[in-house]
Design an enzyme around this catalytic site. Sequence first.
Site, PDB file in Angstrom:
ATOM      1  N   SER A 131       0.837  -1.209   0.000  1.00  0.00           N
ATOM      2  CA  SER A 131       0.000   0.000   0.000  1.00  0.00           C
ATOM      3  C   SER A 131       0.863   1.246   0.000  1.00  0.00           C
ATOM      4  O   SER A 131       1.752   1.393   0.842  1.00  0.00           O
ATOM      5  CB  SER A 131      -0.877   0.062   1.254  1.00  0.00           C
ATOM      6  OG  SER A 131      -1.523  -1.139   1.479  1.00  0.00           O
ATOM      7  N   ARG A 184       0.029  -8.790  -4.450  1.00  0.00           N
ATOM      8  CA  ARG A 184       0.305  -9.450  -3.175  1.00  0.00           C
ATOM      9  C   ARG A 184      -0.972 -10.141  -2.721  1.00  0.00           C
ATOM     10  O   ARG A 184      -2.052  -9.571  -2.783  1.00  0.00           O
ATOM     11  CB  ARG A 184       0.740  -8.393  -2.166  1.00  0.00           C
ATOM     12  CG  ARG A 184       0.971  -8.914  -0.760  1.00  0.00           C
ATOM     13  CD  ARG A 184       1.434  -7.802   0.176  1.00  0.00           C
ATOM     14  NE  ARG A 184       2.809  -7.960   0.591  1.00  0.00           N
ATOM     15  CZ  ARG A 184       3.602  -6.952   0.934  1.00  0.00           C
ATOM     16  NH1 ARG A 184       3.179  -5.713   0.857  1.00  0.00           N
ATOM     17  NH2 ARG A 184       4.843  -7.190   1.318  1.00  0.00           N
ATOM     18  N   THR A 185      -0.843 -11.389  -2.288  1.00  0.00           N
ATOM     19  CA  THR A 185      -1.974 -12.073  -1.664  1.00  0.00           C
ATOM     20  C   THR A 185      -1.781 -11.983  -0.152  1.00  0.00           C
ATOM     21  O   THR A 185      -0.726 -12.341   0.363  1.00  0.00           O
ATOM     22  CB  THR A 185      -2.041 -13.541  -2.115  1.00  0.00           C
ATOM     23  OG1 THR A 185      -2.236 -13.578  -3.536  1.00  0.00           O
ATOM     24  CG2 THR A 185      -3.211 -14.261  -1.455  1.00  0.00           C
ATOM     25  N   GLU A 238      -6.189  -3.121  14.493  1.00  0.00           N
ATOM     26  CA  GLU A 238      -6.052  -3.492  15.894  1.00  0.00           C
ATOM     27  C   GLU A 238      -6.963  -2.620  16.765  1.00  0.00           C
ATOM     28  O   GLU A 238      -7.295  -1.488  16.424  1.00  0.00           O
ATOM     29  CB  GLU A 238      -4.604  -3.290  16.371  1.00  0.00           C
ATOM     30  CG  GLU A 238      -3.599  -4.144  15.653  1.00  0.00           C
ATOM     31  CD  GLU A 238      -3.359  -3.693  14.224  1.00  0.00           C
ATOM     32  OE1 GLU A 238      -3.455  -2.481  13.936  1.00  0.00           O
ATOM     33  OE2 GLU A 238      -3.103  -4.571  13.386  1.00  0.00           O
ATOM     34  N   SER A 272       1.077  -7.856   6.541  1.00  0.00           N
ATOM     35  CA  SER A 272       1.843  -8.556   5.494  1.00  0.00           C
ATOM     36  C   SER A 272       3.280  -8.737   5.960  1.00  0.00           C
ATOM     37  O   SER A 272       3.590  -8.655   7.145  1.00  0.00           O
ATOM     38  CB  SER A 272       1.808  -7.740   4.191  1.00  0.00           C
ATOM     39  OG  SER A 272       2.522  -6.517   4.345  1.00  0.00           O
TER      40      SER A 272
HETATM   41  I1  8IG Z   1      -2.139   1.125   5.553  1.00  0.00           I
HETATM   42  O1  8IG Z   1      -2.849   0.511  11.442  1.00  0.00           O
HETATM   43  C1  8IG Z   1      -2.296   0.106   7.266  1.00  0.00           C
HETATM   44  N1  8IG Z   1      -2.249  -1.232   7.303  1.00  0.00           N
HETATM   45  N2  8IG Z   1      -2.666  -4.055  11.024  1.00  0.00           N
HETATM   46  N3  8IG Z   1      -2.764  -1.743  11.238  1.00  0.00           N
HETATM   47  C2  8IG Z   1      -2.630  -2.846  10.457  1.00  0.00           C
HETATM   48  N4  8IG Z   1      -2.468  -2.786   9.142  1.00  0.00           N
HETATM   49  C3  8IG Z   1      -2.419  -1.561   8.589  1.00  0.00           C
HETATM   50  C4  8IG Z   1      -2.534  -0.393   9.313  1.00  0.00           C
HETATM   51  C5  8IG Z   1      -2.727  -0.484  10.726  1.00  0.00           C
HETATM   52  N5  8IG Z   1      -2.454   0.646   8.465  1.00  0.00           N
END
Ligand code: 8IG
Length: 278
Positions: free
Chosen positions: A43, A97-98, A198, A217
Amino acid sequence: MTIDVPDLDDPSTDPFDVARAAAAVIADRTGVARHDVALVLGSGWGGAADLLGETVAEVPAAEVPGFLAPAVPGHGGTLRSVRLADGARHALVLGARTHLYEGRGVRRVVHGVRTAAAAGARTLVLTNGCGGLDPSWRPGTAVLIRDHINLTATSPLEGATFVDLTDLYAARLRAIAHEVDPGLPEGVYAQFPGPHYETPAEVAMAGRMGADLVGMSTALEAIAARHAGLEVLGISLVTNLAAGVGAEPLAHDEVIEAGRAAGPRISRLLADVVGRIG
Ligand code: 8IG
């Protein structure tokens, strides 16, 4: 090229056979017999491959054995071969990506990594977008992964495969990244299963465990990479403060904007680092 490829989901299938079949298709479709380095773009990193060099060929992931069509149509889903600026080396850019939370099994999660190794790569660059626990890391901060905590309760390795994970995130590669940007912070990445974010209590727990970054990931892929003999570099883009960090919840458009603003900077960083990897 049509070949008979065993089903990755069949427990009797050796996942490395599927990875070798995938690598053969990539070599055939790109005309590049051997890739030297591979990158997984997470991302916020989608555009970061553009500065690496000249794209030689693009192959839809769904046409390569073991890969899945992207979960979100039009969202990544291609494997790209890029001739690096030195004109000699090639990068395999995995734009598909998986994630574990897709429920397709951990073999799918690490298939791209195993395919990269089968395609000849010696180095793997794993990138992601994640939440940050250090309130001074504003959205848009790039952080080198120094180590990880695997909170997925699973492993990509099967059977009695005891792999040493000391220095999983290679000190040599982190030093190269620091040559490019001496100010790059380092942190410990905790992989949660997701897909939910979370709770604040879980973020606090991760912090007490020693995590600086939370995401969904990278850790499982890094384990598979080490097992496959790859040298691993991990770079996170903090796109948001983790839940409960900071006084007020971050506005979503601020997060998007921070990610967008970081795009050119992290693209440059990635290209410069990959350019220096021998
Ligand atoms: I973009 O705050 C992204 N991916 N687990 N926590 C988790 N994954 C994420 C977060 C996050 N932000």
